[in-house]
Write a protein that holds these residues in place. Structure first.
Motif, PDB file in Angstrom:
ATOM      1  N   VAL A 454       0.817  -1.211   0.000  1.00 23.83           N
ATOM      2  CA  VAL A 454       0.000   0.000   0.000  1.00 23.83           C
ATOM      3  C   VAL A 454       0.854   1.266   0.000  1.00 23.83           C
ATOM      4  O   VAL A 454       0.583   2.207  -0.767  1.00 23.83           O
ATOM      5  N   PRO A 455       1.899   1.381   0.854  1.00 22.20           N
ATOM      6  CA  PRO A 455       2.721   2.608   0.778  1.00 22.20           C
ATOM      7  C   PRO A 455       3.319   2.842  -0.606  1.00 22.20           C
ATOM      8  O   PRO A 455       3.385   3.999  -1.061  1.00 22.20           O
ATOM      9  N   GLU A 456       3.721   1.788  -1.282  1.00 24.18           N
ATOM     10  CA  GLU A 456       4.272   1.956  -2.626  1.00 24.18           C
ATOM     11  C   GLU A 456       3.208   2.442  -3.596  1.00 24.18           C
ATOM     12  O   GLU A 456       3.457   3.332  -4.434  1.00 24.18           O
ATOM     13  N   LEU A 457       2.028   1.864  -3.533  1.00 20.43           N
ATOM     14  CA  LEU A 457       0.961   2.251  -4.457  1.00 20.43           C
ATOM     15  C   LEU A 457       0.530   3.699  -4.226  1.00 20.43           C
ATOM     16  O   LEU A 457       0.245   4.438  -5.183  1.00 20.43           O
ATOM     17  N   ILE A 458       0.462   4.114  -2.959  1.00 20.10           N
ATOM     18  CA  ILE A 458       0.093   5.497  -2.677  1.00 20.10           C
ATOM     19  C   ILE A 458       1.201   6.440  -3.120  1.00 20.10           C
ATOM     20  O   ILE A 458       0.948   7.535  -3.656  1.00 20.10           O
ATOM     21  N   ALA A 459       2.460   6.055  -2.924  1.00 18.49           N
ATOM     22  CA  ALA A 459       3.584   6.885  -3.371  1.00 18.49           C
ATOM     23  C   ALA A 459       3.554   7.062  -4.885  1.00 18.49           C
ATOM     24  O   ALA A 459       3.878   8.148  -5.394  1.00 18.49           O
ATOM     25  N   GLU A 460       3.142   6.023  -5.599  1.00 15.48           N
ATOM     26  CA  GLU A 460       3.038   6.152  -7.053  1.00 15.48           C
ATOM     27  C   GLU A 460       1.983   7.190  -7.420  1.00 15.48           C
ATOM     28  O   GLU A 460       2.164   7.983  -8.361  1.00 15.48           O
ATOM     29  N   GLN A 461       0.869   7.224  -6.702  1.00 17.74           N
ATOM     30  CA  GLN A 461      -0.166   8.214  -6.974  1.00 17.74           C
ATOM     31  C   GLN A 461       0.328   9.615  -6.622  1.00 17.74           C
ATOM     32  O   GLN A 461       0.015  10.594  -7.326  1.00 17.74           O
ATOM     33  N   ARG A 511     -11.259  11.228  14.477  1.00 14.53           N
ATOM     34  CA  ARG A 511     -11.459  11.124  13.033  1.00 14.53           C
ATOM     35  C   ARG A 511     -11.127  12.467  12.375  1.00 14.53           C
ATOM     36  O   ARG A 511     -11.812  13.471  12.607  1.00 14.53           O
ATOM     37  N   SER A 512     -10.088  12.472  11.569  1.00 14.22           N
ATOM     38  CA  SER A 512      -9.686  13.673  10.840  1.00 14.22           C
ATOM     39  C   SER A 512      -8.732  13.250   9.743  1.00 14.22           C
ATOM     40  O   SER A 512      -8.396  12.059   9.604  1.00 14.22           O
ATOM     41  N   GLU A 513      -8.241  14.231   8.988  1.00 14.13           N
ATOM     42  CA  GLU A 513      -7.263  13.916   7.943  1.00 14.13           C
ATOM     43  C   GLU A 513      -5.966  13.398   8.556  1.00 14.13           C
ATOM     44  O   GLU A 513      -5.227  12.631   7.932  1.00 14.13           O
ATOM     45  N   ARG A 514      -5.689  13.780   9.818  1.00  5.66           N
ATOM     46  CA  ARG A 514      -4.447  13.341  10.467  1.00  5.66           C
ATOM     47  C   ARG A 514      -4.489  11.847  10.787  1.00  5.66           C
ATOM     48  O   ARG A 514      -3.445  11.202  10.896  1.00  5.66           O
ATOM     49  N   LEU A 515      -5.695  11.282  10.975  1.00  7.10           N
ATOM     50  CA  LEU A 515      -5.805   9.842  11.205  1.00  7.10           C
ATOM     51  C   LEU A 515      -5.232   9.070  10.025  1.00  7.10           C
ATOM     52  O   LEU A 515      -4.508   8.076  10.204  1.00  7.10           O
ATOM     53  N   VAL A 516      -5.510   9.525   8.815  1.00  6.00           N
ATOM     54  CA  VAL A 516      -4.984   8.855   7.629  1.00  6.00           C
ATOM     55  C   VAL A 516      -3.467   8.973   7.594  1.00  6.00           C
ATOM     56  O   VAL A 516      -2.748   8.011   7.244  1.00  6.00           O
ATOM     57  N   VAL A 517      -2.939  10.147   7.968  1.00  2.00           N
ATOM     58  CA  VAL A 517      -1.485  10.325   8.036  1.00  2.00           C
ATOM     59  C   VAL A 517      -0.884   9.321   9.009  1.00  2.00           C
ATOM     60  O   VAL A 517       0.158   8.701   8.743  1.00  2.00           O
ATOM     61  N   GLY A 518      -1.556   9.131  10.153  1.00  4.08           N
ATOM     62  CA  GLY A 518      -1.032   8.209  11.153  1.00  4.08           C
ATOM     63  C   GLY A 518      -0.951   6.780  10.651  1.00  4.08           C
ATOM     64  O   GLY A 518       0.066   6.101  10.823  1.00  4.08           O
ATOM     65  N   LEU A 519      -2.017   6.295  10.017  1.00  2.00           N
ATOM     66  CA  LEU A 519      -2.016   4.915   9.534  1.00  2.00           C
ATOM     67  C   LEU A 519      -0.956   4.719   8.454  1.00  2.00           C
ATOM     68  O   LEU A 519      -0.202   3.733   8.462  1.00  2.00           O
ATOM     69  N   LEU A 520      -0.896   5.667   7.514  1.00  5.57           N
ATOM     70  CA  LEU A 520       0.073   5.530   6.429  1.00  5.57           C
ATOM     71  C   LEU A 520       1.498   5.676   6.941  1.00  5.57           C
ATOM     72  O   LEU A 520       2.416   4.973   6.478  1.00  5.57           O
ATOM     73  N   GLY A 521       1.710   6.580   7.926  1.00  7.80           N
ATOM     74  CA  GLY A 521       3.050   6.748   8.476  1.00  7.80           C
ATOM     75  C   GLY A 521       3.551   5.486   9.140  1.00  7.80           C
ATOM     76  O   GLY A 521       4.735   5.137   9.018  1.00  7.80           O
ATOM     77  N   VAL A 522       2.688   4.783   9.867  1.00 10.30           N
ATOM     78  CA  VAL A 522       3.096   3.520  10.491  1.00 10.30           C
ATOM     79  C   VAL A 522       3.510   2.521   9.419  1.00 10.30           C
ATOM     80  O   VAL A 522       4.528   1.813   9.547  1.00 10.30           O
ATOM     81  N   LEU A 523       2.706   2.425   8.338  1.00  9.98           N
ATOM     82  CA  LEU A 523       3.036   1.494   7.262  1.00  9.98           C
ATOM     83  C   LEU A 523       4.359   1.866   6.600  1.00  9.98           C
ATOM     84  O   LEU A 523       5.179   0.996   6.267  1.00  9.98           O
ATOM     85  N   PRO A 574       8.083  -1.811   3.096  1.00  5.40           N
ATOM     86  CA  PRO A 574       7.733  -3.111   3.695  1.00  5.40           C
ATOM     87  C   PRO A 574       7.602  -4.183   2.624  1.00  5.40           C
ATOM     88  O   PRO A 574       7.198  -3.909   1.491  1.00  5.40           O
ATOM     89  N   ALA A 575       7.920  -5.413   2.992  1.00  6.99           N
ATOM     90  CA  ALA A 575       7.796  -6.541   2.067  1.00  6.99           C
ATOM     91  C   ALA A 575       6.351  -7.034   2.054  1.00  6.99           C
ATOM     92  O   ALA A 575       5.608  -6.848   3.025  1.00  6.99           O
ATOM     93  N   PRO A 576       5.920  -7.666   0.944  1.00  9.14           N
ATOM     94  CA  PRO A 576       4.529  -8.135   0.865  1.00  9.14           C
ATOM     95  C   PRO A 576       4.115  -9.053   2.007  1.00  9.14           C
ATOM     96  O   PRO A 576       2.944  -9.076   2.391  1.00  9.14           O
ATOM     97  N   ASP A 577       5.072  -9.797   2.567  1.00  5.92           N
ATOM     98  CA  ASP A 577       4.705 -10.718   3.639  1.00  5.92           C
ATOM     99  C   ASP A 577       4.831 -10.111   5.022  1.00  5.92           C
ATOM    100  O   ASP A 577       4.545 -10.787   6.022  1.00  5.92           O
ATOM    101  N   ASP A 578       5.260  -8.828   5.103  1.00  8.08           N
ATOM    102  CA  ASP A 578       5.313  -8.158   6.394  1.00  8.08           C
ATOM    103  C   ASP A 578       3.892  -7.852   6.875  1.00  8.08           C
ATOM    104  O   ASP A 578       2.945  -7.730   6.094  1.00  8.08           O
ATOM    105  N   LEU A 579       3.787  -7.669   8.190  1.00  8.53           N
ATOM    106  CA  LEU A 579       2.488  -7.375   8.785  1.00  8.53           C
ATOM    107  C   LEU A 579       2.085  -5.932   8.489  1.00  8.53           C
ATOM    108  O   LEU A 579       2.896  -5.005   8.634  1.00  8.53           O
TER     109      LEU A 579
END
Length: 1002
Positions: A454-461, A511-523, A574-579
């Motif tokens: 997911v981080p790679e796909l979002i970075a491509e966008q 719930r805000s735009e920062r929540l999305v930043v948090g989830l993506l930042g962890v990934l 992250p690798a595809p098999d990572d959590l």
């Protein structure tokens, strides 16, 4: 009553003596009074003549048969609620007409007037100069299977005499026993019969058959499937039965019960036609059978041969009480045209007798196009062929399902005959092509997706569309470039704190735009996130963080800091098999369990839904689901990998249908995902947007809600999936004017199989346990290896090392491969011995006008129905009583302003309120009504004293008792009490209340 002939099949004739109806005749007559039986009691057969038929000799022969067997020329007289057979004012006469299939059908289906008679019609159909067919249709009141043999044998003898110029006058029949003799036999065997039925299940109207919804009650239009046993199998039946130590009939009964057991019926019950002829009745045409339910005791590991011998033992026990009508021995047995959803009759007809000058053949088992239960199996085991007729109601079972029953039975019977040592649970049902379609054909879902996270796909966008809006909340927005940069800075800070692959980070933010930043930042940091809804109880959230041993928890303050940060070198993707994340779901023991989802599984799901919906950068998705509910991942991440926009609703907006509707309209939202409960809230608030693609899942979508929602949106997609299979596993597009809702077919790189308890595929249309396999399966439960081994099983149908997830959901395949959700296995309960699924009750409640939402539950042993809307309890009770068996009609109906919901938007069944304590309602009958009804009961039962609460069936009451009581109530009080009332209110007080409610008849 006029003596003029009522139809062309009759001529005037003088009377034989009037006589009381037998027990079997009384039972059939009672059923005709109880319901509109149509042609279900019509017995028909033909005698085909090829050659120079002497029509006049045949006419004399028919008249002689009628004279020899006066039952055929009878009518039924009601004497104060007791049936008597008397001579009909007219008697059948041979009618000659051109052969016609439509005419045949009409003759078979045309009702008999029982009160006027006669109960037989005979038609000679001319198909050609040398081809004739004699059609005989007789009411079952005076005819059974053995009567057919007698009729044809006598007809041949009289035809032979008449054709030779002799006198076909019939010799007198030996005297048969009177009704009083039969009553003495029944009375003598009644104690044994009551002991027998006290120890044996009577069955109910619940049976599992391919494609069958709950069987419709009463007579309905029917159809039939006919097959013939292959010659080799027919020849092996007798020797196989002899080797096992049973008769052919016992072997066939055992095979049918084994089939029912393999379909999931734990205690198979079939109604059997058992002959009751005494020696002095052997030559008499009439009805000398008693239909009784027979149950068997199958066990999965029992060899078929042992089971067949157990069936033999059980049948021999039943034979000892075969003369006693069930209504006389089984307390409270509700009568009907069928005593079980499946019935079986078996005939071994003799060869057709000779008619001089013509070749004659007899065809029995002609269809009357009616069905009296879910399945009636008629076996005709002739000398030259073995015919099988399976009658079924097309309204309840589609023809392909009925045909599959025939195939399965043949497959099972053939294997049982060849290898009777096979265990019952291992007896095969499926032909190889059917098995292949179930396991492979409908699971051909392979799609080659790129190895991206997911981080790679979002970075491509972000690289492709840096200035496009990625996330909106309130009046704030993040472009793709801003989102990617903020998530990268957060990831750098996390890595600086030692957070990386293998780490678990809890995200507890509003719930805000920062929540999305948090989830993506962890990934991006290579870690896995655990989303925590701030509205959840603190105790649960504290348990989750402790159980997961999180390395870090991020709150709103942590996500607000988006200043520059330095990392120790560039982060590796992250690798595809990572959590990727861990979602905690409720556990059956009350302890939440963490489900571990890898990047590969998450990416596969997002790309599969992208392709399913043709999702792209021009779309706007509404994010309204609690972040602790895994489906929120689709709302937040799918838009970002496709270049679309996420519109994040606030906590307050997620609970307000009007606010969500306004938010969606203001932002031009194109995709909305919600649970059915959430969609009901939106529709109540006026949601209507034909530009929106609606996804619904998380709980079963009722058909009524689908019909309400579908016109309000452009597309409606019903999705299904447990958290352990990464959000969604199957989908179905709901078209305009839906007549059925399913969970559809598996998504890309997902397999769905429906299995029994032994992990054997079940046939199409048979309920089973849904198991999922494929890329979407979770890694397992966090720190719960015992749960992993219980729920994630080795996949016997997939490649080596593959796994199956046991969902705990009950489904069945439809003929087109779609999956129909039936409910949770743990929501299927037994109440007073009956199987009940809440979903079926809820769907019936939702079908009632004035019901907006519905639920069912059991509280303190009482079945309770809950609803919102303006419908009243009496209206609901009547509607459900007309559609469901009595044990599925809730005892109490409770109206609520709203049904309780979990934070995830699902029905919270545990929070449904308890009902008020039962209130004793006094009898509705007035003193005089009660006194009159009590006096009538005393007369009928011939008892000097009788309590008002004594049970009719405990007193020995039965069908004729009810008709006698009803006849006297009508005569003295002017009220026509329906016969079914005695089963609902089987006491003096109860019937008096019914009389008072009904009032005098018009």
């Amino acid at each position: 009553m006029s003596d003029a002939p009522a139809n062309p099949h009759a001529s005037v004739e003088g009377p034989p003596q009037t006589r009381p109806a037998s027990a079997a005749q009384s039972g059939i007559w009672f059923n005709e009074l109880l319901d509109d039986c149509g042609a279900v009691h019509h017995v028909s057969f033909t005698v085909q003549f090829d050659g120079d038929l002497d029509t006049e000799a045949l006419r004399h022969a028919c008249a002689a048969v009628l004279s020899r067997h006066p039952e055929l020329t009878s009518a039924v007289e009601d004497r104060d609620g007791v049936p008597y057979l008397r001579p009909a004012p007219v008697r059948p006469a041979l009618v000659v007409e051109p052969a016609s299939e439509e005419a045949t059908r009409q003759h078979i289906r045309t009702p008999f007037d029982l009160a006027r008679g006669p109960l037989c019609r005979i038609v000679l159909q001319v198909a050609g100069p040398r081809t004739h067919r004699l059609l005989v249709v007789v009411h079952h009141l005076v005819f059974d299977g053995h009567s057919l043999e007698l009729f044809v044998a006598d007809l041949a003898a009289y035809y032979t005499a008449a054709a030779a110029g002799g006198d076909p006058a019939p010799p007198a029949l030996p005297q048969a026993g009177a009704a009083a003799d039969e009553e003495r036999r029944i009375t003598a065997k009644l104690p044994a019969a009551r002991r027998y039925w006290a120890a044996h299940p009577l069955g109910d109207d619940d049976v599992v058959l391919p494609g069958l919804d709950r069987p419709a009650r009463g007579v309905q239009d029917g159809a039939s499937v006919e097959l013939r046993l292959p010659g080799e199998l027919r020849e092996h039946l007798g020797p196989a039965a002899a080797r096992i130590g049973v008769t052919r009939f016992e072997l066939l009964v055992a095979s049918l019960h084994a089939l029912l057991f393999r379909y999931g019926n734990r205690v198979p019950v079939t109604a059997l036609d058992l002959g009751t002829r005494t020696p002095d009745q052997q030559e008499h045409i009439g009805v000398h059978v008693n239909e009784l339910p027979f149950s068997s005791p199958p066990e999965s590991g029992m060899p078929f041969a042992d089971f067949a011998r157990a069936v033999r033992t059980g049948l021999r026990e039943l034979y000892r009480v075969r003369e006693v009508p069930l209504g006389r021995a089984g307390a409270g047995v509700r009568p009907g045209v069928a005593l079980a959803p499946v019935s079986l009759s078996y005939h071994r007809p003799s060869a057709a007798p000779e008619f001089p000058g013509v070749a004659a053949s007899v065809e029995r088992g002609l269809s009357h196009d009616t069905a009296r239960n879910a399945l009636r199996v008629e076996l005709i085991d002739g000398s030259d062929e073995f015919r099988v007729l399976m009658q079924y109601p097309p309204r309840s079972i589609a023809r392909p399902a009925a045909e599959s029953i025939a195939r399965h039975w043949l497959t099972l019977l053939g294997h049982a005959v060849d290898d009777p040592g096979t265990e019952l649970a291992a007896l095969p049902l499926l032909a190889p092509d059917e098995r292949d379609r179930l396991l492979t054909g409908w699971n051909d879902t392979a799609v080659a997706y790129p190895e991206r996270t997911v981080p790679e796909l979002i970075a491509e966008q972000a690289a492709r569309r840096p200035d496009a809006i990625a996330v909106s909340h309130a009046d704030r927005h993040l472009t793709y470039a801003e989102l990617d940069a903020a998530a990268t800075r957060l990831a750098a800070r996390l890595r600086g704190d030692g957070i990386g692959p293998g780490s678990l980070v809890a995200v507890r933010a509003n719930r805000s735009e920062r929540l999305v930043v948090g989830l993506l930042g962890v990934l991006k940091a290579g870690a896995a996130y655990i989303p925590l809804d701030t509205d959840y109880p603190a105790e649960r959230l504290d348990f989750i963080t402790a159980d997961a041993r999180v390395a870090r928890e991020l709150g709103d303050a942590d996500l607000a800091d988006d200043g520059p940060a330095e990392a120790d070198g560039p982060a590796a993707a992250p690798a595809p098999d990572d959590l990727a994340y861990v979602i905690y779901t409720s556990g059956s023991t009350g302890r939440p369990k963490g489900v571990q989802i890898a990047h590969r599984s998450l990416t596969n799901l997002l790309l599969a839904i992208r392709d399913l919906l043709d999702a792209g950068p021009h779309h706007r998705w509404l994010a309204l689901t609690s972040v602790s509910f895994d489906i929120s991942g689709l709302e937040l991440l799918l838009p970002l990998i496709t270049g679309a926009t996420v519109v994040v609703a606030s906590e307050q907006q997620t609970r307000d249908g009007a606010a969500l509707t306004e938010l969606a309209a203001r932002h031009g939202v194109t995709h909305v995902q919600a649970t059915p409960t959430g969609w009901a809230m939106l529709l109540d608030a006026g949601f209507d947007d034909p530009a929106v693609t609606a996804l619904t899942g998380g709980e079963a979508l009722p058909l009524t809600l689908a019909r309400r929602l579908r016109p309000k949106v452009g597309r409606l997609v019903n999705v299904y999936g447990p958290t352990e299979a990464t959000i969604w596993a199957t989908s179905d597009e709901i078209g305009p004017d839906p007549d059925r809702v399913t969970i559809g077919r598996p998504l890309a790189n997902t397999r769905a199989v429906v299995l029994d308890a032994r992990l054997t595929p079940v046939p199409v249309g048979v309920p089973g346990d849904l198991h999922l396999a494929g890329t979407g399966l979770a890694r397992g439960y966090l720190g719960r290896p015992e749960l992993d081994s219980e729920c994630f099983l080795p996949d016997p149908f997939g490649p080596p090392g593959s796994r199956l997830y046991r969902t705990g959901d009950r489904v069945r395949r439809l003929d087109d491969g779609r999956l129909e959700f039936l409910g949770r296995a743990d929501d299927q309960i037994k109440l007073r011995g009956y199987r009940i699924e809440f979903g079926e009750i809820e769907s019936r409640l939702l079908a009632v006008d004035g019901v907006d939402r519905a639920a069912a539950a059991v509280r303190d042993g009482r079945l309770i129905g809950y609803h919102t809307g303006g419908a009243g309890a009496d209206e609901l009770r009547r509607a459900l009583a007309a559609a469901l068996p009595g044990y599925m009609v809730p005892e109490v109906f409770i109206g609520l302003d709203a049904l309780p919901a979990t934070p995830n938007g699902k029905l919270d069944r545990s929070a449904l309120p308890s009902p008020p304590e039962p209130v004793t309602v006094p009898s509705a009958g007035s003193g005089s009504t009660l006194d009159t009804v009590r006096e009538i009961w005393r007369e009928v039962f011939r008892l000097p004293g009788l309590g008002d609460t004594e049970n009719l069936f405990d007193l020995g009451g039965h069908s004729i008792t009810m008709t006698q009581i009803s006849a006297r109530i009508l005569d003295r009080l002017g009220v026509d009490v329906p016969l079914y009332a005695y089963f609902d209110e089987p006491t003096v007080r109860g019937i008096a209340a019914v009389v008072a409610d009904l009032g005098p008849a018009d």
